[in-house]
Design a protein around this motif. Structure first.
Motif, PDB file in Angstrom:
ATOM      1  N   ASN A 109     -21.582  37.196  50.484  1.00 27.03           N
ATOM      2  CA  ASN A 109     -21.284  37.284  51.917  1.00 27.03           C
ATOM      3  C   ASN A 109     -22.173  36.296  52.650  1.00 27.03           C
ATOM      4  O   ASN A 109     -23.351  36.133  52.285  1.00 27.03           O
ATOM      5  CB  ASN A 109     -21.575  38.683  52.465  1.00 27.03           C
ATOM      6  CG  ASN A 109     -20.605  39.725  51.958  1.00 27.03           C
ATOM      7  OD1 ASN A 109     -19.612  39.406  51.310  1.00 27.03           O
ATOM      8  ND2 ASN A 109     -20.892  40.987  52.252  1.00 27.03           N
ATOM      9  N   GLY A 110     -21.668  35.674  53.702  1.00 26.72           N
ATOM     10  CA  GLY A 110     -22.480  34.746  54.476  1.00 26.72           C
ATOM     11  C   GLY A 110     -21.957  33.329  54.381  1.00 26.72           C
ATOM     12  O   GLY A 110     -20.849  33.083  53.879  1.00 26.72           O
ATOM     13  N   ILE A 111     -22.743  32.392  54.839  1.00 32.51           N
ATOM     14  CA  ILE A 111     -22.358  30.981  54.831  1.00 32.51           C
ATOM     15  C   ILE A 111     -23.554  30.150  54.367  1.00 32.51           C
ATOM     16  O   ILE A 111     -24.661  30.278  54.907  1.00 32.51           O
ATOM     17  CB  ILE A 111     -21.913  30.514  56.227  1.00 32.51           C
ATOM     18  CG1 ILE A 111     -20.580  31.194  56.609  1.00 32.51           C
ATOM     19  CG2 ILE A 111     -21.750  29.002  56.273  1.00 32.51           C
ATOM     20  CD1 ILE A 111     -20.094  30.869  58.005  1.00 32.51           C
ATOM     21  N   ILE A 112     -23.323  29.297  53.381  1.00 29.12           N
ATOM     22  CA  ILE A 112     -24.347  28.375  52.894  1.00 29.12           C
ATOM     23  C   ILE A 112     -24.154  27.039  53.606  1.00 29.12           C
ATOM     24  O   ILE A 112     -23.141  26.351  53.415  1.00 29.12           O
ATOM     25  CB  ILE A 112     -24.262  28.188  51.364  1.00 29.12           C
ATOM     26  CG1 ILE A 112     -24.382  29.549  50.674  1.00 29.12           C
ATOM     27  CG2 ILE A 112     -25.344  27.239  50.880  1.00 29.12           C
ATOM     28  CD1 ILE A 112     -25.626  30.336  51.025  1.00 29.12           C
ATOM     29  N   GLU A 113     -25.110  26.680  54.444  1.00 36.39           N
ATOM     30  CA  GLU A 113     -24.938  25.519  55.312  1.00 36.39           C
ATOM     31  C   GLU A 113     -25.061  24.188  54.568  1.00 36.39           C
ATOM     32  O   GLU A 113     -24.477  23.188  54.991  1.00 36.39           O
ATOM     33  CB  GLU A 113     -25.954  25.586  56.453  1.00 36.39           C
ATOM     34  CG  GLU A 113     -25.735  26.796  57.366  1.00 36.39           C
ATOM     35  CD  GLU A 113     -26.854  26.986  58.376  1.00 36.39           C
ATOM     36  OE1 GLU A 113     -27.845  26.219  58.306  1.00 36.39           O
ATOM     37  OE2 GLU A 113     -26.742  27.903  59.201  1.00 36.39           O
ATOM     38  N   ASN A 114     -25.812  24.148  53.475  1.00 39.61           N
ATOM     39  CA  ASN A 114     -25.988  22.895  52.737  1.00 39.61           C
ATOM     40  C   ASN A 114     -25.130  22.846  51.480  1.00 39.61           C
ATOM     41  O   ASN A 114     -25.484  22.220  50.490  1.00 39.61           O
ATOM     42  CB  ASN A 114     -27.464  22.686  52.377  1.00 39.61           C
ATOM     43  CG  ASN A 114     -28.030  23.790  51.494  1.00 39.61           C
ATOM     44  OD1 ASN A 114     -27.566  24.921  51.537  1.00 39.61           O
ATOM     45  ND2 ASN A 114     -29.046  23.454  50.694  1.00 39.61           N
ATOM     46  N   HIS A 115     -23.960  23.486  51.536  1.00 38.35           N
ATOM     47  CA  HIS A 115     -23.127  23.552  50.334  1.00 38.35           C
ATOM     48  C   HIS A 115     -22.595  22.184  49.924  1.00 38.35           C
ATOM     49  O   HIS A 115     -22.441  21.908  48.725  1.00 38.35           O
ATOM     50  CB  HIS A 115     -21.968  24.544  50.543  1.00 38.35           C
ATOM     51  CG  HIS A 115     -20.980  24.130  51.595  1.00 38.35           C
ATOM     52  ND1 HIS A 115     -19.818  23.453  51.299  1.00 38.35           N
ATOM     53  CD2 HIS A 115     -20.996  24.300  52.936  1.00 38.35           C
ATOM     54  CE1 HIS A 115     -19.155  23.231  52.417  1.00 38.35           C
ATOM     55  NE2 HIS A 115     -19.850  23.728  53.413  1.00 38.35           N
ATOM     56  N   ASP A 116     -22.311  21.312  50.884  1.00 41.66           N
ATOM     57  CA  ASP A 116     -21.804  19.979  50.527  1.00 41.66           C
ATOM     58  C   ASP A 116     -22.833  19.194  49.718  1.00 41.66           C
ATOM     59  O   ASP A 116     -22.510  18.562  48.703  1.00 41.66           O
ATOM     60  CB  ASP A 116     -21.417  19.201  51.786  1.00 41.66           C
ATOM     61  CG  ASP A 116     -20.078  19.644  52.364  1.00 41.66           C
ATOM     62  OD1 ASP A 116     -19.248  20.158  51.589  1.00 41.66           O
ATOM     63  OD2 ASP A 116     -19.879  19.479  53.574  1.00 41.66           O
ATOM     64  N   GLU A 117     -24.071  19.233  50.174  1.00 42.93           N
ATOM     65  CA  GLU A 117     -25.150  18.527  49.478  1.00 42.93           C
ATOM     66  C   GLU A 117     -25.343  19.091  48.069  1.00 42.93           C
ATOM     67  O   GLU A 117     -25.479  18.344  47.085  1.00 42.93           O
ATOM     68  CB  GLU A 117     -26.433  18.646  50.293  1.00 42.93           C
ATOM     69  CG  GLU A 117     -27.669  18.096  49.623  1.00 42.93           C
ATOM     70  CD  GLU A 117     -28.939  18.453  50.384  1.00 42.93           C
ATOM     71  OE1 GLU A 117     -30.009  18.429  49.766  1.00 42.93           O
ATOM     72  OE2 GLU A 117     -28.848  18.767  51.587  1.00 42.93           O
ATOM     73  N   LEU A 118     -25.342  20.420  47.960  1.00 42.58           N
ATOM     74  CA  LEU A 118     -25.514  21.050  46.655  1.00 42.58           C
ATOM     75  C   LEU A 118     -24.334  20.742  45.735  1.00 42.58           C
ATOM     76  O   LEU A 118     -24.521  20.478  44.538  1.00 42.58           O
ATOM     77  CB  LEU A 118     -25.673  22.562  46.821  1.00 42.58           C
ATOM     78  CG  LEU A 118     -26.957  23.039  47.516  1.00 42.58           C
ATOM     79  CD1 LEU A 118     -26.875  24.526  47.824  1.00 42.58           C
ATOM     80  CD2 LEU A 118     -28.178  22.739  46.645  1.00 42.58           C
ATOM     81  N   ARG A 119     -23.130  20.763  46.307  1.00 40.90           N
ATOM     82  CA  ARG A 119     -21.946  20.479  45.490  1.00 40.90           C
ATOM     83  C   ARG A 119     -22.018  19.073  44.899  1.00 40.90           C
ATOM     84  O   ARG A 119     -21.723  18.864  43.711  1.00 40.90           O
ATOM     85  CB  ARG A 119     -20.679  20.638  46.329  1.00 40.90           C
ATOM     86  CG  ARG A 119     -19.393  20.366  45.525  1.00 40.90           C
ATOM     87  CD  ARG A 119     -18.138  20.499  46.365  1.00 40.90           C
ATOM     88  NE  ARG A 119     -17.832  21.905  46.622  1.00 40.90           N
ATOM     89  CZ  ARG A 119     -17.998  22.502  47.778  1.00 40.90           C
ATOM     90  NH1 ARG A 119     -18.487  21.838  48.807  1.00 40.90           N
ATOM     91  NH2 ARG A 119     -17.689  23.771  47.915  1.00 40.90           N
ATOM     92  N   ALA A 120     -22.411  18.108  45.722  1.00 44.17           N
ATOM     93  CA  ALA A 120     -22.503  16.727  45.233  1.00 44.17           C
ATOM     94  C   ALA A 120     -23.496  16.621  44.079  1.00 44.17           C
ATOM     95  O   ALA A 120     -23.236  15.950  43.071  1.00 44.17           O
ATOM     96  CB  ALA A 120     -22.903  15.797  46.379  1.00 44.17           C
ATOM     97  N   GLY A 121     -24.629  17.281  44.200  1.00 34.99           N
ATOM     98  CA  GLY A 121     -25.631  17.241  43.145  1.00 34.99           C
ATOM     99  C   GLY A 121     -25.138  17.889  41.864  1.00 34.99           C
ATOM    100  O   GLY A 121     -25.396  17.394  40.749  1.00 34.99           O
ATOM    101  N   LEU A 122     -24.410  18.998  41.992  1.00 37.74           N
ATOM    102  CA  LEU A 122     -23.891  19.690  40.814  1.00 37.74           C
ATOM    103  C   LEU A 122     -22.761  18.892  40.158  1.00 37.74           C
ATOM    104  O   LEU A 122     -22.644  18.860  38.928  1.00 37.74           O
ATOM    105  CB  LEU A 122     -23.403  21.087  41.210  1.00 37.74           C
ATOM    106  CG  LEU A 122     -24.530  22.072  41.574  1.00 37.74           C
ATOM    107  CD1 LEU A 122     -23.986  23.261  42.344  1.00 37.74           C
ATOM    108  CD2 LEU A 122     -25.256  22.544  40.304  1.00 37.74           C
TER     109      LEU A 122
END
Length: 625
Positions: A109-122
């Protein structure tokens, strides 16, 4: 809003997980799912239909296990679709199709604000994504950090997340273990039979009938539940103990009785809810607002009320309109300058803090993310005097404010708030009287008169509810309309706003509300015979002004639907439909006038065939920003 249920047991916990989701259905959702540890691997079922269909899917596919997680999702990142539904699995690196489940299963539940940055790294590490959600990012992140200990992997992953979250996660390599964590979103732990099985949930209600032994996780807590044991660490990583409380959570699956929908039932429960909210109050004393027991020595309500010189109200949606109504009371009766702010806006602007301000939050659930964040922002600015008007005694809001007034609306299942609003208004009026008394602006005779009027509210509300047949005839007119206008003046302007909101929420008719004096400054251009104009017309000091505004509508061919007091001398005629309220109720009139507007929205929705209790795109408890 989104719901979480998780469990570790040595019995099949899938029925418990699905039942927990059913208890949280009233919050609103657009997909649901369950995942378990079974046969040394991960199995799941997901659906964009109701939880009942998910149950059929689980039974058909014979999904069972002793460790699992479940979720109801209200879409933020990614459309309501099966591939975006929780639980999410990590995938093996290089698995481009995302078909091979990895070792991590997670709900969030909630929102991860830096998900784009994390996705790129993964992605750079070879992880492939099968959804558009920020949640799948967390699952892959935990997988990338996993080195044999799930607790350590989750703990490390959390340091890299920016935003709000409540999560529950398990790993196929560690059966009978689930890790939970919260920051900005609620999460509780339940201690089950003989302390051997343990549960996680976003709301204690999900565990009703399973356990009443509840641990409320604090902001930043991380919990590890296993068979026969559990432990917690705080945001610093230090081991902590949180009290186990006995909580009699009520099931969301309350009986409808003779009613067609929960919203109708809750509208008609308002006399009882108001009576319960006022039960036992013989006099207005500051101690009424010490229900939370959180105040520091010397910071009791009496001292705070003496010291404060202004009020700041923070709220969202219907609760915001309750606050707007209370502004008229606080300034007119208690003579205290009052500011009302939309919670989601307040913390993102530069404001001028006043340490002598009483910060009042209004929330039904006590978990509204925007309101909690606004409270914390006010506290960070040095405003230490805080009070909440709230319906849930165990909520985060009650725990984080120094003072509280607990309304007794009971569980409200319909997404469109009704009895929560009127009980909030009752609590806010008591607050007004308490502040007026503390400031020496309320005589004993005035206090007695106000309390007498409040005690009569249940009977007065019952008389208003008897108007339902007349309101049904209005609803038949509204059912084929696409637009509506609501007008009010003074302390009834917020009630007009609330009436428009209710109509929008459950009928999907576009509705707007204006202070009636603003009509000629623009909205009059919209008035035609096809736009009904609802007018809240109590017999108060502004009535004659309001009558002039009504004539402006009639002169342009508009059709009026008027809620008038018996002595207001407004008669039904061509183009003017009048429903007479049973009695004029002075300052407390908003509590009566809002009820016909609730009934109008309800019966119009029924006539249009919409999903009254679960309107599209909306959620009951908004726990994300």
């Amino acid at each position: 809003m989104c719901g979480i249920v998780a469990a570790v047991s040595d019995r099949n916990i899938v029925p418990i997980l699905v039942q927990g989701l059913q208890r949280l259905e009233y919050r609103g959702y657009d997909s649901c799912g369950v995942a378990v540890h079974a046969g040394g691997g991960l199995r799941r079922a997901r659906s964009t239909a109701r939880v009942a269909e998910l149950l059929q899917q689980v039974e058909t596919e014979q999904i069972d296990g002793g460790t699992g997680i479940a979720h109801t999702r209200w879409a933020t990142h990614g459309a309501p679709a099966v591939h975006n539904a929780h639980p999410h699995f990590s995938h093996g690196r290089g698995d481009e199709a995302g078909q091979r489940p990895g070792r991590i299963a997670l709900v969030h539940n909630g929102i991860i604000e830096n998900h784009d940055e994390l996705r790129a790294g993964l992605q750079a590490k070879g992880y492939h994504f099968s959804s558009q959600t920020d949640t799948e990012v967390i699952a892959h992140l935990v997988d990338s950090l996993y080195e044999g200990d799930l607790f350590e992997a989750v703990q490390s992953a959390l340091t890299r997340l920016h935003g709000a979250y409540a999560i529950a996660v398990f790993c196929k390599d560690e059966p009978h273990r689930v890790i939970g964590a919260r920051a900005g979103s609620p999460l509780v732990m339940g201690v089950g039979q003989d302390g051997r099985e343990h549960f996680l949930a976003s709301d204690a209600m999900a565990l009703a009938g399973v356990t009443d032994q509840i641990v409320y996780l604090e902001e930043g807590d991380l919990v590890d539940i296993q068979l026969g044991r559990y432990w917690l660490v705080d945001r610093r990583g230090d081991a902590v103990q949180r009290p186990v409380r006995t909580v009699q959570a009520h099931s969301g699956a309350a009986e409808l009785g003779p009613y067609r929908h929960y919203m109708q039932k809750e509208i008609f429960e308002q006399p009882r809810a108001i009576a319960d909210t006022l039960d036992g109050i013989q006099a207005v004393v500051p101690e009424l607002f010490e229900a939370s027991g959180n105040h520091a020595p010397g910071e009791g309500a009496h001292r705070v009320f003496k010291e404060v010189d202004s009020v700041l109200i923070l709220a969202c949606g219907t609760s915001y309109y309750a606050g707007c109504t209370a502004k008229y009371w606080l300034e007119g009766i208690a003579r205290i300058p009052t500011q009302v702010e939309i919670a989601s806006e307040y913390r993102y602007r530069d404001s001028v803090p006043n340490p002598n301000t009483l910060v009042v939050t209004i929330t039904q659930s006590g978990e509204t993310a925007d309101t909690l964040a606004a409270l914390r922002h006010a506290q960070s600015l040095g405003m230490r005097h805080t009070l909440t008007i709230c319906n849930v005694s165990t909520s985060a809001m009650v725990r984080e404010t120094t003072l509280a007034y607990l309304t007794r609306a009971g569980v409200e299942i319909g997404v469109a708030s009704t009895k929560a609003l009127t009980t909030q208004l009752a609590g806010l009026f008591l607050l007004t009287l308490a502040l007026a008394q503390a400031k020496g602006r309320l005589t004993e005779s005035q206090e007695a008169a106000h309390l007498k009027a409040m005690r009569h509210l249940p009977a007065a509300l019952s008389a208003v509810l008897a108007l339902e047949p007349q309101i049904i005839s209005w609803a038949e007119d509204f059912a084929n309309k696409q637009n509506a206008l609501f007008l009010g003046r003074g302390l009834h302007y917020p009630i007009a706003l609330e009436g428009a909101l209710k109509l929008k929420e459950i009928t999907y008719i576009h509705a707007e509300a204006y202070a009636a004096g603003e009509l000629k400054h623009g909205p009059l251009a919209l008035v035609t015979s096809e736009m009904p104009v609802v007018t809240v017309a109590p017999n108060d000091a502004l009535l004659e002004k309001l009558k002039s505004n009504m004539q402006e509508v009639r002169a342009r061919g508009g059709v009026l639907y008027v809620l008038a007091d018996a002595d207001s001398r407004i008669e039904s005629q061509e183009g003017i439909h009048v429903i007479r309220m049973p009695e004029h109720y002075g300052p407390l009139s908003p509590l009566l006038h809002v009820v016909p507007l609730q009934l109008l929205a309800y019966h119009t929705a029924v006539a249009r065939g919409t999903d009254v209790d679960k309107p599209r795109n909306l959620a009951k408890s908004v726990t994300v920003e």
